[in-house]
Write a protein that holds these residues in place. Structure first.
Motif, PDB file in Angstrom:
ATOM      1  N   TYR A 147       0.860  -1.178   0.000  1.00  0.00           N
ATOM      2  CA  TYR A 147       0.000   0.000   0.000  1.00  0.00           C
ATOM      3  C   TYR A 147       0.898   1.230   0.000  1.00  0.00           C
ATOM      4  O   TYR A 147       1.777   1.378   0.862  1.00  0.00           O
ATOM      5  CB  TYR A 147      -0.907   0.009   1.238  1.00  0.00           C
ATOM      6  CG  TYR A 147      -1.994   1.053   1.180  1.00  0.00           C
ATOM      7  CD1 TYR A 147      -3.262   0.744   0.712  1.00  0.00           C
ATOM      8  CD2 TYR A 147      -1.757   2.350   1.607  1.00  0.00           C
ATOM      9  CE1 TYR A 147      -4.263   1.707   0.660  1.00  0.00           C
ATOM     10  CE2 TYR A 147      -2.740   3.321   1.561  1.00  0.00           C
ATOM     11  CZ  TYR A 147      -4.003   2.994   1.084  1.00  0.00           C
ATOM     12  OH  TYR A 147      -4.990   3.947   1.038  1.00  0.00           O
ATOM     13  N   LYS A 157      -6.904  -1.193   5.006  1.00  0.00           N
ATOM     14  CA  LYS A 157      -6.964  -0.529   3.695  1.00  0.00           C
ATOM     15  C   LYS A 157      -8.241   0.308   3.562  1.00  0.00           C
ATOM     16  O   LYS A 157      -8.215   1.404   2.986  1.00  0.00           O
ATOM     17  CB  LYS A 157      -6.884  -1.564   2.580  1.00  0.00           C
ATOM     18  CG  LYS A 157      -6.880  -0.970   1.168  1.00  0.00           C
ATOM     19  CD  LYS A 157      -6.755  -2.067   0.123  1.00  0.00           C
ATOM     20  CE  LYS A 157      -6.671  -1.480  -1.286  1.00  0.00           C
ATOM     21  NZ  LYS A 157      -7.906  -0.739  -1.666  1.00  0.00           N
ATOM     22  N   LYS A 158      -9.344  -0.186   4.085  1.00  0.00           N
ATOM     23  CA  LYS A 158     -10.598   0.561   4.008  1.00  0.00           C
ATOM     24  C   LYS A 158     -10.453   1.939   4.651  1.00  0.00           C
ATOM     25  O   LYS A 158     -10.901   2.952   4.116  1.00  0.00           O
ATOM     26  CB  LYS A 158     -11.723  -0.211   4.712  1.00  0.00           C
ATOM     27  CG  LYS A 158     -12.170  -1.472   4.016  1.00  0.00           C
ATOM     28  CD  LYS A 158     -13.244  -2.173   4.839  1.00  0.00           C
ATOM     29  CE  LYS A 158     -13.660  -3.498   4.211  1.00  0.00           C
ATOM     30  NZ  LYS A 158     -14.676  -4.205   5.031  1.00  0.00           N
ATOM     31  N   ASP A 213      -7.823   4.179   2.630  1.00  0.00           N
ATOM     32  CA  ASP A 213      -8.453   4.671   1.403  1.00  0.00           C
ATOM     33  C   ASP A 213      -9.409   5.819   1.718  1.00  0.00           C
ATOM     34  O   ASP A 213      -9.445   6.843   1.019  1.00  0.00           O
ATOM     35  CB  ASP A 213      -9.232   3.544   0.707  1.00  0.00           C
ATOM     36  CG  ASP A 213      -8.332   2.576  -0.036  1.00  0.00           C
ATOM     37  OD1 ASP A 213      -7.130   2.881  -0.213  1.00  0.00           O
ATOM     38  OD2 ASP A 213      -8.826   1.507  -0.452  1.00  0.00           O
ATOM     39  N   TYR A 214     -10.197   5.633   2.767  1.00  0.00           N
ATOM     40  CA  TYR A 214     -11.166   6.653   3.189  1.00  0.00           C
ATOM     41  C   TYR A 214     -10.451   7.950   3.567  1.00  0.00           C
ATOM     42  O   TYR A 214     -10.862   9.051   3.169  1.00  0.00           O
ATOM     43  CB  TYR A 214     -11.953   6.107   4.375  1.00  0.00           C
ATOM     44  CG  TYR A 214     -12.891   7.092   5.021  1.00  0.00           C
ATOM     45  CD1 TYR A 214     -14.013   7.571   4.359  1.00  0.00           C
ATOM     46  CD2 TYR A 214     -12.665   7.527   6.326  1.00  0.00           C
ATOM     47  CE1 TYR A 214     -14.885   8.467   4.966  1.00  0.00           C
ATOM     48  CE2 TYR A 214     -13.531   8.417   6.936  1.00  0.00           C
ATOM     49  CZ  TYR A 214     -14.638   8.878   6.257  1.00  0.00           C
ATOM     50  OH  TYR A 214     -15.489   9.763   6.873  1.00  0.00           O
ATOM     51  N   SER A 267      -8.706   9.695   0.446  1.00  0.00           N
ATOM     52  CA  SER A 267      -9.662  10.122  -0.590  1.00  0.00           C
ATOM     53  C   SER A 267     -10.576  11.251  -0.117  1.00  0.00           C
ATOM     54  O   SER A 267     -11.079  12.026  -0.950  1.00  0.00           O
ATOM     55  CB  SER A 267     -10.534   8.940  -1.030  1.00  0.00           C
ATOM     56  OG  SER A 267      -9.750   7.922  -1.602  1.00  0.00           O
TER      57      SER A 267
END
Length: 455
Positions: A254, A307-308, A311-312, A315
């Motif tokens: 990541y 990762k969730k 990413d949140y 973004s």
């Protein structure tokens, strides 16, 4: 007919009151999540989770953040902190050598645990042990570090507890330095019962990570190493692959991940405290007992759930200046001054306030001025002389919609408010003339009121 309406109204009110009472009682037993309806769409499949801005400690997402759960080897973040602190203070040296104790030897030989086997008659530098602990989560090496710093693991556990209290942590208990279950310590544990493990909340774990990153950012130089050989070039050489498989070189790579610590035991499940940085923004995440789609945990599940959140974060959030330096709040741009050459002084913020905000929410804040009452007289005035830059209070931020702004330390963002200019004390002549003017002003006011009363 009217009485019947009143009776129905009272019955309805009782039903509503009963429903509210039932909901309140339910909330006490179930514990409403601190996840907002929108943020809950993340669907983080873990018993607890939290996402934090690493610079300010602002909490951006949380699920059951105060539930006390097992932390397994995430414990080692505290051991890392105490070692780096001891190095900084000169109590321990990197090249200092450690002679293996019976306790450390016994634990280090257990290949069912994460370990680099240590020779009973061997000596190892603190740097070697630190790298084994930080990269490979080596448990024997961790206990060796604890013994080096405190003399015994029991004394080290007390240091861990004291440091956690210093950080203001709540909802935690340490029984060893490594995060293993006590039953894995070969009967040599000295704190807690045979089956105990270290426990913390997600909030406390994130707070520990926050202090580690901000006080000793050099920890990332080691946590970011994907693989390294222990005792390279010797018969004892062992390849140490980092358990953090989200590092950019490893299987669940990541972008931006460079730490911090995984943890796994039967009691704690699959846990992970991560940190990642992109374009100057760094975040911390914690997942505790992460699970996959089938409801069971795995190495993969803790990285998927992490990762969730990352990413949140990357973004949806950005760092913005929400209150400018030298800001003056409307209708409170000055304070009255007593005994000064001027009768008022300008006040303004000393510096700006920057926050990591969800994009588009920059304007959802309002400044609130809080003055230092100790500096004001009974008429709400400052007393001259006043030096330029004198702190007269602070400005805090609140949201216009009333939603709380959550930080790990529980405090709201604020900045000092200072005098923008100096005010000298007026001389005795000026003060005397003001007093005389005030006296005659009061007399004239009294006479005027009396005359008006005649008519």
């Amino acid at each position: 007919m009217l009485e019947g309406f009143k009776l129905k109204k009272k019955t309805f009110q009782k039903q509503v009151a009963g429903l509210l009472a039932m909901l309140l009682l339910l909330s006490l037993f179930t514990g409403f999540s601190s996840v907002s309806a929108e943020e809950d769409t993340l669907g983080v499949n873990a018993d607890a989770a939290i996402l934090v801005d690493a610079e300010t400690g602002r909490v951006l997402y949380a699920k059951n953040p105060d539930e006390v759960l097992g932390i397994a080897s995430m414990t080692k973040m505290m051991t890392e902190y105490l070692l780096l602190e001891a190095i900084k203070e000169g109590r321990v040296k990197w090249e200092q050598e450690y002679s293996v104790s019976d306790y450390v030897y016994s634990v280090s030989q257990d290949t069912a645990l994460s370990n680099v086997p240590l020779r009973k008659d061997g000596t190892y530098t603190i740097r070697e042990l630190y790298e084994a602990m930080t990269i490979y989560s080596a448990n024997g090496a961790t206990i060796a570090i604890a013994e080096t710093i405190a003399g015994s693991e029991a004394s080290f556990v007390k240091m861990m507890t004291d440091k956690a209290n210093e950080f203001g942590l709540e909802n935690f208990k340490f029984v060893n330095s490594s995060g293993l279950n006590n039953h894995d310590l070969k009967g040599m544990h000295t704190v807690g019962s045979e089956e105990e493990e270290n426990v913390m909340s997600a909030r406390a774990t994130a707070t520990l990570a926050f202090h580690l990153l901000n006080d000793y950012p050099e920890v990332l130089e080691t946590t970011s190493i994907p693989t390294k050989s222990f005792r390279a070039g010797t018969d004892d050489e062992i390849k140490m692959d980092n358990w953090n498989w989200m590092l950019p070189e490893l299987v669940f790579k990541y972008e931006g991940v460079d730490g911090l610590k995984t943890g796994t035991t039967d009691f704690a499940g699959y846990c992970f405290t991560s940190t990642a940085k992109r374009n100057g923004d760094r975040y911390i995440t914690v997942v505790m007992n992460a699970k996959g789609e089938g409801g069971s945990g795995s190495y993969k599940s803790r990285f998927d759930e992490t990762k969730k959140m990352l990413d949140y974060a990357f973004s949806n959030f950005t760092k913005e200046e929400v209150l400018k330096k030298n800001y003056q709040i409307k209708n409170n741009k000055t304070l009255p001054v007593n005994k000064g050459k001027e009768d008022q002084v300008k006040i303004q913020t000393k510096s700006a306030i920057e926050l990591v905000n969800k994009k588009g929410e920059k304007d959802n804040y309002k400044p609130v001025l809080v003055l230092d009452e100790k500096l004001l007289n009974e008429d709400g005035e400052l007393t001259a002389p006043i030096k330029k830059g004198t702190k007269v209070g602070y400005m805090k931020l609140e949201t216009k919609d009333g939603a709380p702004i959550q930080f790990l330390d529980g405090k709201s963002p604020q900045v000092d408010v200072i005098a923008a200019e100096g005010v000298e004390k007026a001389n005795w002549f000026v003060l005397s003339m003001r007093a005389i003017g005030g006296f005659f002003g009061d007399v004239w006011g009294s006479v005027s009121s009396t005359i008006k009363g005649w008519f």
